[in-house]
Write a protein that holds these residues in place. Sequence first.
Motif, short mmCIF file in Angstrom:
data_model
loop_
_atom_site.label_atom_id
_atom_site.label_comp_id
_atom_site.label_asym_id
_atom_site.label_seq_id
_atom_site.Cartn_x
_atom_site.Cartn_y
_atom_site.Cartn_z
N PRO A 91 18.51 14.57 -1.85
CA PRO A 91 17.29 13.91 -1.39
C PRO A 91 17.60 12.63 -0.63
O PRO A 91 18.50 11.88 -1.00
CB PRO A 91 16.54 13.61 -2.69
CG PRO A 91 17.10 14.55 -3.69
CD PRO A 91 18.53 14.76 -3.30
N PRO A 143 11.35 11.19 3.99
CA PRO A 143 10.99 12.49 3.43
C PRO A 143 9.49 12.73 3.36
O PRO A 143 9.03 13.86 3.55
CB PRO A 143 11.61 12.45 2.03
CG PRO A 143 12.74 11.50 2.15
CD PRO A 143 12.28 10.45 3.12
N ARG A 144 8.71 11.69 3.09
CA ARG A 144 7.25 11.86 2.97
C ARG A 144 6.64 12.26 4.31
O ARG A 144 5.79 13.15 4.37
CB ARG A 144 6.62 10.56 2.47
CG ARG A 144 7.15 10.07 1.13
CD ARG A 144 6.70 8.64 0.86
NE ARG A 144 7.10 7.76 1.97
CZ ARG A 144 6.67 6.51 2.10
NH1 ARG A 144 5.83 6.00 1.23
NH2 ARG A 144 7.08 5.77 3.11
N TYR A 182 7.69 15.84 5.36
CA TYR A 182 6.85 16.82 4.66
C TYR A 182 5.46 16.87 5.30
O TYR A 182 4.94 17.96 5.60
CB TYR A 182 6.73 16.45 3.19
CG TYR A 182 5.67 17.24 2.46
CD1 TYR A 182 5.96 18.48 1.91
CD2 TYR A 182 4.36 16.74 2.34
CE1 TYR A 182 4.97 19.22 1.25
CE2 TYR A 182 3.38 17.47 1.69
CZ TYR A 182 3.69 18.70 1.15
OH TYR A 182 2.71 19.44 0.51
N SER A 193 14.12 14.80 8.09
CA SER A 193 14.54 15.25 6.77
C SER A 193 14.23 16.74 6.65
O SER A 193 13.09 17.14 6.46
CB SER A 193 13.79 14.45 5.69
OG SER A 193 14.20 14.85 4.40
N ARG A 239 14.80 19.48 4.61
CA ARG A 239 14.17 20.27 3.54
C ARG A 239 12.77 19.79 3.22
O ARG A 239 11.94 20.57 2.76
CB ARG A 239 15.04 20.27 2.29
CG ARG A 239 15.26 18.94 1.61
CD ARG A 239 15.98 19.21 0.33
NE ARG A 239 16.44 17.99 -0.31
CZ ARG A 239 17.08 18.01 -1.47
NH1 ARG A 239 17.31 19.15 -2.07
NH2 ARG A 239 17.48 16.90 -2.02
N ASP A 240 12.48 18.52 3.47
CA ASP A 240 11.12 18.04 3.26
C ASP A 240 10.17 18.63 4.30
O ASP A 240 9.03 19.00 3.99
CB ASP A 240 11.10 16.52 3.30
CG ASP A 240 11.91 15.92 2.16
OD1 ASP A 240 11.44 15.95 1.01
OD2 ASP A 240 13.04 15.45 2.40
N ARG A 289 9.55 22.20 3.28
CA ARG A 289 8.65 22.26 2.13
C ARG A 289 7.19 22.09 2.58
O ARG A 289 6.28 22.74 2.07
CB ARG A 289 9.01 21.20 1.09
CG ARG A 289 8.23 21.34 -0.22
CD ARG A 289 8.66 20.33 -1.27
NE ARG A 289 8.39 18.94 -0.86
CZ ARG A 289 9.31 18.09 -0.40
NH1 ARG A 289 10.58 18.47 -0.28
NH2 ARG A 289 8.98 16.86 -0.04
N TYR A 307 12.05 21.76 -3.67
CA TYR A 307 11.14 21.09 -4.59
C TYR A 307 11.93 20.27 -5.62
O TYR A 307 11.94 20.57 -6.79
CB TYR A 307 10.25 22.12 -5.28
CG TYR A 307 9.27 22.78 -4.34
CD1 TYR A 307 7.98 22.30 -4.19
CD2 TYR A 307 9.66 23.89 -3.59
CE1 TYR A 307 7.08 22.90 -3.31
CE2 TYR A 307 8.77 24.50 -2.70
CZ TYR A 307 7.49 24.00 -2.58
OH TYR A 307 6.61 24.59 -1.70
N CYS A 313 9.43 14.78 -5.34
CA CYS A 313 9.10 15.04 -3.94
C CYS A 313 7.59 15.15 -3.75
O CYS A 313 6.85 15.49 -4.66
CB CYS A 313 9.78 16.32 -3.44
SG CYS A 313 9.12 17.85 -4.18
N SER A 331 4.51 17.06 -2.63
CA SER A 331 4.26 18.50 -2.51
C SER A 331 2.95 18.84 -3.18
O SER A 331 2.36 18.02 -3.89
CB SER A 331 5.39 19.32 -3.16
OG SER A 331 5.49 19.02 -4.54
#
Length: 299
Positions: free
Chosen positions: A19, A36-37, A40, A137, A139-140, A143, A214, A218, A220
Amino acid sequence: MAEHDPNAPALFEIGALAPAPPTTRATSTFMDLEDPRYAYMFGFLQADGHLAPGTGRKGRLSVEIGVRDIAILREFQQLTPYSSSITERVRSTNFAERHHSATWTLCALEARTRLNGLGLPYGRKSKRITPPRVEFSRRDYLRGIIDADGSIGHTGQGLPFVSLTTASAAVGAYLCRYAKVVTGAARQIGRNARDGVYNVVHTEATVQPAEHLYYPGCLSLARKRTAATSLASWERPATMRVRPPGRRWKPWEDRVLLALDDDTASAAELGRSKASCSVRLWRLKTGQVQRPEDVPPGT
């Protein structure tokens, strides 16, 4: 098969999947996709948002989702340093007589310009979205895409799965590349004949990707985070048969199949199942796959 967008940044290695460090609103610019926020949020908006133009400086970004997921809209509102609103409504749809939804609306031109520049098109966008062409980012972002347009959980047979329905070849291929990096399991995708979208489904090998996507803390959808957590405890039953790797069709096999034009005879000749020959013959005749005469030499 859909190809990965060559203009997008190179896919990360497994070592880069930890992360990203948490950032605060005070130190992060709106839609800084290395946060990351925001990564996403951008993925979610690409999949489930709508950017509508207007005359002059008018226009708006809106996201309508089921009211049970309204908490994520409140998170988006908190992350956005511009005035926005959340409203609710109940209406009849093709799927339910009474559908209770929540809509987040953002009108600020500066915010819309930023989102559009990062790759959220105005108007119909489903086929045009691609992974960002700036650092982000990874993977964010994925997701966010899956929370908006995907599913996660267990099949009727108890197998864990992560799936995504998308009209974007670039996004579908990107998810496949992610899963291959994490698990080594390769997937090829193609548009289905009925509505022209990609249905990307990963089973069994999804436990690792789900854990990476996840991770604790995180941003989500709560229900999908719970579903992802439930995958971690899955173990293959000792009595469950392991499905052998898929056997690809060769041009010479297609030629035999077309020449015989009979699934029973072809199954005996090629050492394949009758069902496999029947489906392949139908796909060849309907143009779902290339005929052998159209395949480049040496393929």
